[in-house]
Design an enzyme around this catalytic site. Structure first.
Site, PDB file in Angstrom:
ATOM      1  N   MET A 165       0.771  -1.108  -0.035  1.00 33.08           N
ATOM      2  CA  MET A 165      -0.191  -0.153  -0.077  1.00 33.08           C
ATOM      3  C   MET A 165       0.991   1.160   0.167  1.00 33.08           C
ATOM      4  SD  MET A 165      -1.637  -0.135   3.782  1.00 33.08           S
ATOM      5  CE  MET A 165      -1.040  -0.255   5.358  1.00 33.08           C
ATOM      6  N   ARG A 303      -3.307  -2.506  10.724  1.00 32.54           N
ATOM      7  CA  ARG A 303      -3.119  -2.362  11.928  1.00 32.54           C
ATOM      8  C   ARG A 303      -3.414  -3.490  13.080  1.00 32.54           C
ATOM      9  NH1 ARG A 303      -6.474   3.362  11.763  1.00 32.54           N
ATOM     10  NH2 ARG A 303      -4.565   4.751  10.732  1.00 32.54           N
ATOM     11  N   TYR A 447       4.591   2.888  12.502  1.00 32.07           N
ATOM     12  CA  TYR A 447       3.863   2.942  11.320  1.00 32.07           C
ATOM     13  C   TYR A 447       2.351   2.430  11.626  1.00 32.07           C
ATOM     14  CZ  TYR A 447       5.627  -1.869  10.904  1.00 32.07           C
ATOM     15  OH  TYR A 447       5.991  -3.252  10.963  1.00 32.07           O
ATOM     16  N   GLU A 448       1.614   2.521  10.267  1.00 34.45           N
ATOM     17  CA  GLU A 448       0.250   2.189  10.144  1.00 34.45           C
ATOM     18  C   GLU A 448      -0.694   3.054  11.155  1.00 34.45           C
ATOM     19  OE1 GLU A 448      -0.278   0.939   7.936  1.00 34.45           O
ATOM     20  OE2 GLU A 448       1.564  -0.313   7.559  1.00 34.45           O
ATOM     21  N   GLY A 449      -0.029   4.423  11.363  1.00 31.66           N
ATOM     22  CA  GLY A 449      -0.586   5.086  12.175  1.00 31.66           C
ATOM     23  C   GLY A 449      -0.047   5.104  13.575  1.00 31.66           C
TER      24      GLY A 449
END
Length: 601
Positions: A165, A303, A447-449
């Site tokens: 992604m 997540r 990462y991933e927020g």
């Protein structure tokens, strides 16, 4: 070199004795034929692959890292990675929980979760390659056109192709509304067929380029020419590394290239790429300007996947530290020699060493229970014929997803640091492998927020955003357990603190919500503490459930249940009290944070 033993007994305990997953799954038509033996056989074989194929190449992969050829833009992964992936594909592991319509095996997600925990324990950097592919599969399965599904899903399911992604850019980080990558319709073919040329630059693209599969399917966020500003102007495109011919064979090289690899603190075996698009051809996924909603399918999967990464690291770090603590001789026990025939006692006798080990163990086993329950809810959300069951499960998954991501990853940072500490100076050098677990764990909080973003998502969107409706649904589970076990004398040490924390979370939520009406910064000031309190509430609930089963089985004399009960008591005595300080901090408000002038920092 670190060792890894798949925790099959504990996985079976959670699935079959605590959650009774087979009974739950058989209510879903897609899994009506599932049985205990099938589940156990799959995870046993998966554990062998993780322990014998992936774990031995983890440390070497960290030392070698990935290498980019600037002339060709090709990336070479560490020795053994490509061969391990070929074995993974040959074994059919990528297809485990995928749709049979596209070549998948259709097994429950809860089984796939067990597999990924073991893969992450053995080799997180390697596991990110197939992990991201599975996320790309989920996004296209949910939002792709029939043509896109037919073209890409069978190859992603089989593992012949991998996925990524491509979200963030150097100037925007998580604020995707600021991204600049543009998508122009291809003249002569028109918008109707959804073909575009994309131009821009992406950074931090995990598994963005490698030599392990014949094609890479990039899911890219970009803006159409008429896109409105902000996040409402983002569209999603599927952009393959190699163009795909109508018959499914590979065509020309698409101009989407790796321009550089990030030099990172950890996960060296995974190619974290800078991706340059120079008129790369892609097709629109879903509706124009609705790309962020489509990409959230992959982001939410990622997540949960990051939570599994940290769960895996917590488990493997604990295993190695516990083994070392039983063998390492140093000093005598404060209460007298425990190994009088030895020149010193093993360090497992020292209270603080035990505290560090039990912290890691409690976070690993509590996390495993929550992870399995979450993926069981995901199975219900995707496969139940009852709309009410699907909606209920979807709300519960939405609520706990930021907790799985943030609480697991915070805990792994604590646990791997503790486990390295158990080794003393030997833990700080590469030979034991413990420092790699610490370095690899640190990215998972980012990462991933980032975990702050997860906290804002939990408090702002998932709790206050619906006036606590989702939180109340989980609260009902806690309240029902408390009611059911409230008269059980031997459960009081678990039920009473659980009920008390549930009440405190309700009061804290109401207080923050009232403050936020007057000052939205109150949410930002309390969010991180609030998520950790909720994380402990969820863990306390599952530890109480596990303790109930263990208490019922103690008379059989199985040391497994003795250890389970001992770990539950440790969690309640030594880790759960953290919530008192967190609640006090959350209630303290935003004034001490926001009143100081920014110029004084």
């Amino acid at each position: 070199m670190p060792q890894y033993n798949p925790p099959l007994r504990d996985m079976q305990f959670v699935m079959h004795e605590v959650l009774e997953v087979v009974d739950e799954l058989r209510q879903l038509p897609a899994h009506a034929d599932i049985d205990v033996d099938t589940i156990n056989a799959v995870i046993e074989e998966g554990g062998k692959f993780a322990a014998t194929v992936l774990a031995p190449i983890n440390q070497r992969g960290d030392e070698e890292g990935c290498v980019l050829d600037p002339a060709t833009h090709d990336v070479r992964t560490p020795a053994g990675f490509k061969q391990a992936y070929a074995q993974y594909v040959e074994g059919g592991w990528p297809a485990l929980s995928c749709d049979p319509a596209f070549g998948g095996q259709g097994l429950p997600h809860v089984v796939n979760q067990c597999m990924y925990e073991m893969l992450n324990s053995a080799n997180q950097a390697w596991t990110m390659y197939p992990g991201l592919s599975h996320g790309a599969y989920e996004a296209l399965h949910a939002h792709g056109s029939e043509a896109q599904k037919a073209m890409y899903l069978p190859k992603l399911t089989s593992g012949r192709w991998t996925g990524t992604m491509c979200l963030t850019e150097s100037h925007c980080g998580t604020d995707l509304g600021l991204l600049r990558t543009r998508a122009e319709p291809v003249f002569g073919q028109g918008i109707a067929d959804g073909t575009y040329k994309l131009t821009g630059n992406k950074i931090f693209i995990s598994a963005g380029e490698h030599d392990m599969a014949e094609n890479i399917v990039h899911l890219v966020l970009a803006r159409l020419p008429d896109a409105p500003a902000g996040s409402k102007g983002i569209s999603l495109f599927v952009v393959p590394k190699f163009m795909v011919n109508a018959d499914g064979t590979l065509g020309a090289r698409n101009p989407i290239f790796c321009g550089g690899l990030e030099h990172k603190m950890g996960i060296h075996g995974n190619a974290t790429a800078q991706i340059n698009l120079d008129g790369a051809v892609g097709t629109l996924v879903g509706q124009p300007h609705k790309g962020l909603a489509a990409m959230f399918v992959m982001m939410n999967a990622a997540r949960l996947g990051v939570g599994m990464q940290s769960l895996g690291l917590t488990e493997v770090a604990y295993q190695n530290a516990a083994a070392y603590a039983k063998e390492r001789l140093q000093m005598r026990s404060l209460s007298g020699p425990k190994a009088p025939d030895q020149p010193a006692d093993p360090i497992i006798v020292h209270p603080d060493v035990r505290k560090m080990l039990l912290t890691a163990r409690a976070y690993a086993e509590g996390g495993r229970a929550l992870a399995m329950w979450t993926t069981l809810q995901l199975d219900k959300e995707l496969a139940s014929e009852d709309a009410g069951v699907r909606a209920e499960a979807a709300d519960l998954v939405a609520l706990v997803t930021p907790i799985v991501k943030a609480f697991f990853t915070d805990n792994a940072w604590i646990a791997t640091s503790h486990c390295m500490q158990v080794f003393g100076g030997h833990g700080y050098v590469r030979e034991t492998g413990m420092e790699q677990f610490v370095r690899d764990a640190r990215i998972n909080m980012i990462y991933e927020g980032t975990n702050t973003i997860q906290s804002l998502d939990l408090l702002g969107r998932k709790v206050l955003g619906d006036n606590g409706a989702k939180l109340k649904k989980f609260g009902k589970l806690v309240a029902q357990f408390v009611e059911d076990e409230g008269t059980s004398e031997n459960m009081q040490e678990f039920v009473n603190p659980l009920a008390d924390l549930g009440d405190k979370v309700t009061k804290l939520t109401t207080e923050i919500g009232m403050k936020a009406f007057k000052n939205p910064d109150e949410v930002g000031a309390a969010a991180v503490d609030y998520l950790r309190v909720c994380g402990h509430l969820v863990f306390a609930y599952f530890w109480a459930r596990m303790a109930k089963v263990a208490l019922a089985k103690l008379e059989g004399g199985d040391p497994f249940y003795q250890a389970k009960l001992g770990t539950a008591r440790f969690y309640y005595a030594k880790l759960l009290p953290e919530t008192a300080a967190l609640i006090r901090s959350a209630r303290a408000g935003s004034a001490s944070l926001m009143d100081m002038d920014a110029a004084l920092f």
